[in-house]
Structures are given as C-alpha cells and as structure tokens.
Design a protein around this motif. Structure first.
Motif, PDB file in Angstrom:
ATOM      1  N   ALA A 168     -25.458  51.504 -69.611  1.00  0.00           N
ATOM      2  CA  ALA A 168     -26.509  51.204 -70.597  1.00  0.00           C
ATOM      3  C   ALA A 168     -27.441  52.393 -70.801  1.00  0.00           C
ATOM      4  CB  ALA A 168     -27.309  49.983 -70.163  1.00  0.00           C
ATOM      5  N   ASP A 169     -27.475  53.296 -69.812  1.00  0.00           N
ATOM      6  CA  ASP A 169     -28.372  54.446 -69.915  1.00  0.00           C
ATOM      7  C   ASP A 169     -27.607  55.755 -70.114  1.00  0.00           C
ATOM      8  OD1 ASP A 169     -30.499  52.685 -69.573  1.00  0.00           O
ATOM      9  OD2 ASP A 169     -30.497  52.914 -67.395  1.00  0.00           O
ATOM     10  N   PRO A 175     -27.536  53.392 -77.905  1.00  0.00           N
ATOM     11  CA  PRO A 175     -27.419  52.055 -78.497  1.00  0.00           C
ATOM     12  C   PRO A 175     -26.900  52.069 -79.936  1.00  0.00           C
ATOM     13  CG  PRO A 175     -29.464  52.219 -77.261  1.00  0.00           C
ATOM     14  CD  PRO A 175     -28.854  53.583 -77.237  1.00  0.00           C
ATOM     15  N   ARG A 178     -23.182  52.249 -79.839  1.00  0.00           N
ATOM     16  CA  ARG A 178     -22.610  50.948 -79.455  1.00  0.00           C
ATOM     17  C   ARG A 178     -22.660  49.971 -80.625  1.00  0.00           C
ATOM     18  NH1 ARG A 178     -26.373  49.052 -75.569  1.00  0.00           N
ATOM     19  NH2 ARG A 178     -27.154  50.954 -74.598  1.00  0.00           N
ATOM     20  N   GLU A 182     -19.553  48.100 -82.418  1.00  0.00           N
ATOM     21  CA  GLU A 182     -19.516  46.642 -82.562  1.00  0.00           C
ATOM     22  C   GLU A 182     -19.187  46.257 -84.009  1.00  0.00           C
ATOM     23  OE1 GLU A 182     -23.055  44.845 -80.884  1.00  0.00           O
ATOM     24  OE2 GLU A 182     -22.741  43.027 -82.060  1.00  0.00           O
ATOM     25  N   ARG A 186     -15.790  44.424 -85.282  1.00  0.00           N
ATOM     26  CA  ARG A 186     -15.922  43.147 -86.005  1.00  0.00           C
ATOM     27  C   ARG A 186     -15.208  43.225 -87.345  1.00  0.00           C
ATOM     28  NH1 ARG A 186     -21.233  42.763 -85.657  1.00  0.00           N
ATOM     29  NH2 ARG A 186     -21.206  41.366 -83.862  1.00  0.00           N
ATOM     30  N   TRP A 192     -11.960  42.348 -78.977  1.00  0.00           N
ATOM     31  CA  TRP A 192     -12.649  43.419 -78.237  1.00  0.00           C
ATOM     32  C   TRP A 192     -13.724  42.851 -77.324  1.00  0.00           C
ATOM     33  CZ3 TRP A 192     -17.952  44.552 -78.722  1.00  0.00           C
ATOM     34  CH2 TRP A 192     -18.619  43.787 -79.686  1.00  0.00           C
ATOM     35  N   ARG A 193     -14.105  43.672 -76.337  1.00  0.00           N
ATOM     36  CA  ARG A 193     -15.219  43.375 -75.421  1.00  0.00           C
ATOM     37  C   ARG A 193     -15.932  44.662 -75.054  1.00  0.00           C
ATOM     38  NH1 ARG A 193     -11.288  40.763 -71.043  1.00  0.00           N
ATOM     39  NH2 ARG A 193      -9.670  40.841 -72.641  1.00  0.00           N
ATOM     40  N   LEU A 194     -17.191  44.548 -74.836  1.00  0.00           N
ATOM     41  CA  LEU A 194     -17.990  45.675 -74.345  1.00  0.00           C
ATOM     42  C   LEU A 194     -18.776  45.204 -73.134  1.00  0.00           C
ATOM     43  CD1 LEU A 194     -20.077  48.179 -76.445  1.00  0.00           C
ATOM     44  CD2 LEU A 194     -21.051  47.146 -74.404  1.00  0.00           C
ATOM     45  N   HIS A 195     -18.591  45.889 -72.010  1.00  0.00           N
ATOM     46  CA  HIS A 195     -19.349  45.570 -70.800  1.00  0.00           C
ATOM     47  C   HIS A 195     -20.369  46.669 -70.574  1.00  0.00           C
ATOM     48  CE1 HIS A 195     -16.006  42.807 -68.957  1.00  0.00           C
ATOM     49  NE2 HIS A 195     -16.431  42.404 -70.130  1.00  0.00           N
ATOM     50  N   LEU A 196     -21.614  46.235 -70.496  1.00  0.00           N
ATOM     51  CA  LEU A 196     -22.736  47.169 -70.423  1.00  0.00           C
ATOM     52  C   LEU A 196     -23.350  47.050 -69.034  1.00  0.00           C
ATOM     53  CD1 LEU A 196     -24.192  48.988 -72.496  1.00  0.00           C
ATOM     54  CD2 LEU A 196     -25.661  47.031 -73.022  1.00  0.00           C
ATOM     55  N   TYR A 197     -23.460  48.177 -68.348  1.00  0.00           N
ATOM     56  CA  TYR A 197     -23.966  48.168 -66.973  1.00  0.00           C
ATOM     57  C   TYR A 197     -25.355  48.788 -66.931  1.00  0.00           C
ATOM     58  CZ  TYR A 197     -18.907  47.757 -66.312  1.00  0.00           C
ATOM     59  OH  TYR A 197     -17.587  47.384 -66.402  1.00  0.00           O
ATOM     60  N   GLY A 198     -26.333  48.006 -66.496  1.00  0.00           N
ATOM     61  CA  GLY A 198     -27.704  48.491 -66.429  1.00  0.00           C
ATOM     62  C   GLY A 198     -27.887  49.559 -65.352  1.00  0.00           C
TER      63      GLY A 198
ATOM     64  N   TRP B 192     -28.724  44.910 -63.705  1.00  0.00           N
ATOM     65  CA  TRP B 192     -28.288  43.951 -64.727  1.00  0.00           C
ATOM     66  C   TRP B 192     -27.014  44.429 -65.422  1.00  0.00           C
ATOM     67  CZ3 TRP B 192     -27.928  45.095 -70.029  1.00  0.00           C
ATOM     68  CH2 TRP B 192     -28.382  46.375 -70.377  1.00  0.00           C
ATOM     69  N   LEU B 196     -20.221  41.553 -73.498  1.00  0.00           N
ATOM     70  CA  LEU B 196     -20.228  41.144 -74.901  1.00  0.00           C
ATOM     71  C   LEU B 196     -18.786  40.886 -75.328  1.00  0.00           C
ATOM     72  CD1 LEU B 196     -22.431  40.993 -77.130  1.00  0.00           C
ATOM     73  CD2 LEU B 196     -21.865  43.369 -77.675  1.00  0.00           C
TER      74      LEU B 196
END
Lengths: 242, 242
Positions: A168-169, A175, A178, A182, A186, A192-198, B192, B196
């Motif tokens: 995420a950073d 952003p 991303r 997206e 769409r 599709w999937r996006l996994h965002l790690y903080g 966190w 998505l």
C-alpha cells in the motif's frame, strides 16, 4: 523428488535468451507450467529460487531471462535504463514473454494447456502484458508489479485469472495507478483481484532489496512475502484443480 | 468432535442480547475465541453457520446478537433503519461488541488472550469498531464490511491485525470509502490488508443475498466466499500460531 535444472535458450525481441527450467523428474506425466519473470535487474537468485520452490511443489517452471544472455544487472539505474525502452512499447515486452511461453510449452514435461505466469516488479508487468496479449494462460500473478500499461484496452484479451499483490505504501505503484488498473480490469471484464498490504513498500518479496539502502522505496517484508506466496498458490489450486 | 451450542445472554447498549456460543467439547484446554458479527439483518443462519464452521476447526465462537432478543429482520429497509442510529455514534456499536467480547472471554473454554473478531456487512464494521475501541483482539476481519467511521483517529488504538475483504464493485463501499480507510489505517500505524475482488458486489459470502433480487447491489459469489474464508484462516494462523 529428483529436482532437475536445465538452461533453455531461444531468441526473443532480437536477444539471445538463456532461461532456467526446473522440474521434478520424479513425477510422471505433464505438469502445469509456470513462467517466472524476474525484477528489472534481470534473471538472478530471486526468480530462480522461486522457480525452484515451485518445481519442488510439482510444477515445471521457467525462470525467464529478461535482458538476454541471462544477464543480471547490479545497479538500479542500469536496470531502469534497460527497461525504459520497453515501457512505451508493450509489444517488445510481450515478445520476450511469449518466447518464454513457447520455450516452456515445447517441453515434454509441461502440459501446454495448464500454464500460469508470475512475476516480480517489472516481471509482474511482463506477466500482465502476456495476459493482455491474449496468450492462453490460466493465471497471471504479479508481486509488487507495475500496473500501468499503454494498452489498457487489451485487458479484454485476458482469458485467465489475475491477482496482483501490492504494498500500500509502494512509491512506484501509487493509488492512482491502482485505480487505473481497477478501471482497466473492470472494463475488460477480467476475473481479477488486488491484495493490498499495509505498511509495505516495493520489492517486499526479495530479501536482497534491503541492499539498495532505500527502505522507504524497497524493503523485504517476510509477512507480506509469505502471505502473497500462499495467495498465489491458492490461485494455482483454483485454476489447476485435481 | 463433539460440537456443542449454548445461548449466552447479556445486556448491552440497553438491549437483552441472546448470542449463540459454539465449541468442540472433544478438545481439551482453552481455545482461541472468535466473535462473529452478523449482517445488518441481525443474528441468523449465515453468521451462525460460519460460527459453527469455525468451531468445527477448533475455535470457540460466538455468533453475536445485534438487535437484542436474538432478533433476525427480514427486510432490508427495516435492517437499515435499525442500524441507522448506530452509524453516527460508534460508542453504541462498540458497546454491543464489547459486551459480546466479555461474554465470550468469560467462558472457561476460551483463552481470553487469543481473541479475534470477524463480521459481515455491518458486522464487519462492528469488528472494526471493536478494534478501534482498543479492545485486546489479535485480529479483526471484515467481509463486505462498511469501512467508514466517524472516529478515524481511533485507528491508533488498534492493536491487532486487520483484514478487509471487499467486492470491487460493491455499491455500498465505493473507491472513495476504501481510499479513506487506507488513509485511516496508514495514519493509525495499523498492520492492515485489503483484498479487493473484481466483479464482486455486496454480501458475496451469503447465499441468501440472492433473495433480495438486487444482483447489482448484493450477490453471492462462491469464489470470493471461498477465497476470503481461506484468507481469514491464514490471518488466524498468523495470530494464533501453534
């Protein structure tokens, strides 16, 4: 298990590629094949070790050359310079990826109807561009992979599932990038999937990232590395059942 | 396995709650405890079945009453009206969640130092608000959970890990709400993640969602249901090792 390794050579985009093929010779029959595209530095320890781990799990894998002659670059600026000409011209990126796909599927150990592509950083972009080219791959998985493309309309060619695992950073994948991805997925009707790690930045899968000495940009994260690996295997279990 | 079930009653936010407690009586020792908060409709088949599945995996679980007297509402507008007064006042939501936490940790079958909270839709919001309250929970997992809060500054109180699993096309959780959550988590220094899922809308874990007859708003998605469940279990394996 009898893990074996062989160098596969082929021409792509005017370059002589030397990629590393891994398979468990103790298994019978044709195995699902996985393309492993390396970071912008080119083929090195990181991509080869991941390809080997996948081979230990029963896949036939190709850790793919990026720059030709199996070159691994040391320097970040050198790596960026090497991929700069590829960014505005996805056909060159796709040509390198498709030649790797052909080399992998030509092997008798590989089931050519069961192929996935994964990649790290620019290699993740390669996996996505291969999918956008309409190549018959069941899945594309990108780790800290650049999501931008000059050909977003090609998402409609994507036939397999897409998973991208992003910090995420990560300053290189902001952003807005991303959000554009997206939108692209769409509009393309992609699964599709996006996994965002903080708290995670670029190169989180690569312990060698810390050597760059730029922890705000690139930093290994053992937790995100382990999670994203498991999440990739879950995708493989979905697309290669039984 | 000897699965058992008991009704736990307690007062919370002026209501008499009747929640459902599940545990495998065939296991010895204190088990990690999981709070399961239901959708805005209140405690029904969906949350109870998930709590039961978790109990079958060795957790002690509480499928939590939301509206008091174990009420389950049938109608979407009625459910929305019931939670409307809670949205501007997270203290009421948190009071309901904390009372459930106390009821769960008071049980001899539960290890009170190993608690996680999960929830669906408004129940996911409850799990997040419980975390924001500073409750000592090791993880909060939200499925198609509203991410908005009137108290984003309370994210700094979150001590456990957070995972939210969101449909990319959920009309109730638009990109701006995700972006605000991302900002909240970052500023709060939270561990966190946000997963998505493309092509997925609200209530993707609940087969009964289809009965609403509003597939653009709420629709069961077997793939996203299975993935998010596995991803939740992966979080539990991280926070409850051994």
């Amino acid at each position: 298990m009898t893990l074996r390794n062989e160098t596969l050579t082929y021409e792509a985009d005017g370059l002589s590629m030397a990629s590393q093929f891994y398979w468990d010779d103790g298994l019978a029959g044709r195995r699902p094949g996985i393309l492993v595209f390396p970071e912008a530095f080119g083929l090195g320890e990181h991509a080869m070790s991941r390809a080997q781990r996948l081979a230990e799990l029963g896949y036939a894998t190709l850790a793919c050359d990026l720059h030709g002659q199996g070159q691994a670059l040391d320097d970040l600026e050198q790596a960026r310079a090497a991929i700069a000409p590829l960014r505005p011209d996805p056909h060159r990126t796709r040509a390198r990826a498709r030649a790797a796909l052909q080399a992998l599927t030509a092997r008798a150990e590989v089931n050519p109807t069961r192929i996935a592509a994964i990649g790290y950083c620019f290699g993740g972009t390669m996996a996505l561009e291969l999918a956008r080219s309409g190549a018959p791959i069941a899945a594309a998985v990108g780790f800290h992979s650049g999501l931008a493309t000059v050909a977003p309309q090609d998402a409609r060619n994507i036939t397999g599932k897409v998973l991208v695992c992003i910090g995420a950073d990560d300053p290189g994948i902001p952003p807005e990038q991303r959000a554009a991805f997206e939108q692209e997925m769409r509009e393309g009707g992609v699964d599709w999937r996006l996994h965002l790690y903080g708290g995670v930045v670029h190169s989180f899968t690569n312990p060698a990232a810390d050597r760059l000495g730029r922890p705000d940009f690139a930093r290994y994260d053992a937790g995100a590395d382990a999670r994203s690996w498991s999440e990739m295997l879950a995708v493989f279990n979905e697309v290669f059942p039984g």
